[in-house]
Design a protein around this motif. Structure first.
Motif, mmCIF file in Angstrom:
data_model
loop_
_atom_site.group_PDB
_atom_site.id
_atom_site.type_symbol
_atom_site.label_atom_id
_atom_site.label_comp_id
_atom_site.label_asym_id
_atom_site.label_seq_id
_atom_site.Cartn_x
_atom_site.Cartn_y
_atom_site.Cartn_z
ATOM 1 N N ILE A 259 0.851 -1.197 0.000
ATOM 2 C CA ILE A 259 0.000 0.000 0.000
ATOM 3 C C ILE A 259 0.889 1.251 0.000
ATOM 4 N N SER B 10 2.340 2.238 -3.272
ATOM 5 C CA SER B 10 1.377 2.982 -4.085
ATOM 6 C C SER B 10 1.297 4.443 -3.632
ATOM 7 N N VAL B 11 1.420 4.687 -2.331
ATOM 8 C CA VAL B 11 1.439 6.062 -1.810
ATOM 9 C C VAL B 11 2.600 6.833 -2.432
ATOM 10 N N ASN C 273 2.252 7.573 -6.211
ATOM 11 C CA ASN C 273 1.357 8.706 -6.437
ATOM 12 C C ASN C 273 1.997 10.030 -6.038
ATOM 13 N N ALA D 286 2.978 13.151 -8.562
ATOM 14 C CA ALA D 286 2.362 14.470 -8.386
ATOM 15 C C ALA D 286 3.427 15.542 -8.213
ATOM 16 N N GLU E 238 -0.499 13.252 3.087
ATOM 17 C CA GLU E 238 -1.733 13.075 3.870
ATOM 18 C C GLU E 238 -2.550 11.910 3.317
ATOM 19 N N MET F 144 -9.115 3.876 1.348
ATOM 20 C CA MET F 144 -7.639 3.896 1.390
ATOM 21 C C MET F 144 -7.246 4.910 0.336
ATOM 22 N N GLN F 145 -6.900 6.102 0.773
ATOM 23 C CA GLN F 145 -6.745 7.176 -0.189
ATOM 24 C C GLN F 145 -5.559 8.062 0.154
ATOM 25 N N ILE F 146 -4.882 8.552 -0.888
ATOM 26 C CA ILE F 146 -3.907 9.625 -0.676
ATOM 27 C C ILE F 146 -4.655 10.928 -0.914
ATOM 28 N N ASP F 147 -4.729 11.757 0.115
ATOM 29 C CA ASP F 147 -5.516 12.991 0.038
ATOM 30 C C ASP F 147 -4.725 14.110 -0.621
ATOM 31 N N ALA F 148 -3.493 14.308 -0.157
ATOM 32 C CA ALA F 148 -2.729 15.466 -0.637
ATOM 33 C C ALA F 148 -1.248 15.287 -0.334
ATOM 34 N N VAL F 149 -0.432 16.037 -1.054
ATOM 35 C CA VAL F 149 0.990 16.121 -0.722
ATOM 36 C C VAL F 149 1.392 17.585 -0.646
ATOM 37 N N GLU F 150 2.340 17.894 0.217
ATOM 38 C CA GLU F 150 2.953 19.230 0.227
ATOM 39 C C GLU F 150 4.339 19.105 -0.360
ATOM 40 N N VAL F 151 4.623 19.987 -1.301
ATOM 41 C CA VAL F 151 5.884 19.891 -2.051
ATOM 42 C C VAL F 151 6.580 21.239 -2.071
ATOM 43 N N GLU F 152 7.865 21.220 -2.360
ATOM 44 C CA GLU F 152 8.587 22.497 -2.519
ATOM 45 C C GLU F 152 9.756 22.321 -3.476
#
Lengths: 222, 113
Positions: free
Chosen positions: B6, B9-10, B13, B17, B30, B105-113
């Motif tokens: 799992i 897969s996170v 994704n 992104a 998240e 079972m979900q990836i909601d968001a990512v914070e990137v920089e």
């Protein structure tokens, strides 16, 4: 810095391939059942009993999932039934891409029933849809009547539950009423079939349940 | 231990992104899981720490949002929250119910920089 909203299901790829497996078997009119249980509960002997009961009337193939070895598929093949072995190489459950590859080597159009024997495990197979028509779990008497309380997920996701090795009840401290009551609480609509796969005891009720579903899906002969 | 697959897969994704938006580093991931799944939060965090090493998310933090199960009674129509053990309708006692929430079972968001 940026916040990227994704809101993406993590098993999207698995679920997409599972839907393709489902469509393939739907088009062919073949019923696919995913048998799940812990190691030693009697998945293979239940499959053998099922084959013996149905082989005259139905065309059957078995997809065997194991971490390693082809012991189980050799057993099935020795009965003259087509078997495809999947070795997960360590993975604790089958995923839909493995089933897609197995379906690829089977003549699906020439079958009525595909039995998937999942990897022995009461946890991980629960979360993976393979494209099957039904999930069925087997618990065996020696494992104990408390298993529904310890592994609720697999009891909840199953369309039917088989209690195997009921002929050993006298030697094990298995409280049948407590077991049935726990199952009823977790999954009130799933039937429970009490069988002894190696002696054939009680197997007819499981076979009746299964054949009703296989017949319903079978394409009429033209 | 399917948490490892799992978590792969996170990361697939999250990396996709991050890269496709032109960023190089992931600082936060998240996720949302339903309580009716067979996911253990401890195993998930272990898999996260093991897999993030040496990649764009090496210093990222992990936020896990756990959703309690919620069902609808298909006989009386009541909607209700419940624990993972009892799905029965508390209003009419029916066992004909539909799970509305709890298997996510979900990836909601990512914070990137």
């Amino acid at each position: 810095m940026a916040h990227l909203d994704l809101e993406k299901p993590l098993l999207e790829r698995n679920d997409r391939l599972a839907a393709e497996n489902k469509k393939l078997t739907d088009d062919a009119g073949v019923f696919m059942v995913d048998l799940m249980a812990s190691p030693g509960a009697g998945k293979t002997s239940t499959i053998l009993a099922t084959i013996e009961a149905l082989r005259e009337s139905y065309r059957i193939a078995v997809i065997e999932g194991d971490i390693a070895s082809d012991v189980d598929s050799q057993t099935i093949k020795s009965k003259g039934i087509t078997a495809v072995q999947i070795n997960t190489g360590g993975a604790c459950h089958l995923e839909s891409d493995m089933i897609a590859r197995a379906l690829g080597v089977l003549d699906v159009e020439a079958l009525d029933l595909i039995i998937i024997e999942n990897v022995g495990n009461l946890v991980c197979p629960t979360d993976f849809y393979l494209g099957e028509d039904a999930k069925v779990m087997i618990l065996s008497v020696p494992e104990g009547d408390d298993k529904p309380l310890k592994y609720p997920g697999i009891f909840q996701i199953s369309d039917a539950i088989i209690l195997n090795k009921v002929d050993t009840t006298p030697v094990f401290d298995f409280d049948r009423e407590a077991f049935l009551s726990s199952v009823q609480g977790l999954n009130p609509t799933a039937p429970v079939f009490e069988i002894a796969a190696t002696t054939g005891q009680g197997v007819e009720s499981w076979i009746d349940w299964l054949t009703a579903r296989v017949d319903k899906k079978k394409k009429p002969l033209r | 231990m399917h948490e490892m697959s799992i978590m792969e897969s996170v990361f697939d994704n999250a990396y996709e992104a991050c890269k496709s938006s032109g960023y190089t580093t992931i600082t936060r991931i998240e996720l949302t899981f339903g309580e009716m799944t067979e996911i253990s939060e401890d195993s998930l965090r272990f898999a996260f720490d093991a897999l993030k090493e040496g990649g764009p998310a090496a210093n990222a933090e992990l936020a896990i949002n756990v959703l309690a199960p919620r069902s609808q009674c298909l006989e009386c129509g009541a909607e209700y929250d419940h624990d993972r053990f009892s799905v029965k309708c508390p209003e009419c006692g029916s066992v004909i119910t539909k799970l509305l929430q709890g298997r996510e079972m979900q990836i909601d968001a990512v914070e990137v920089e």
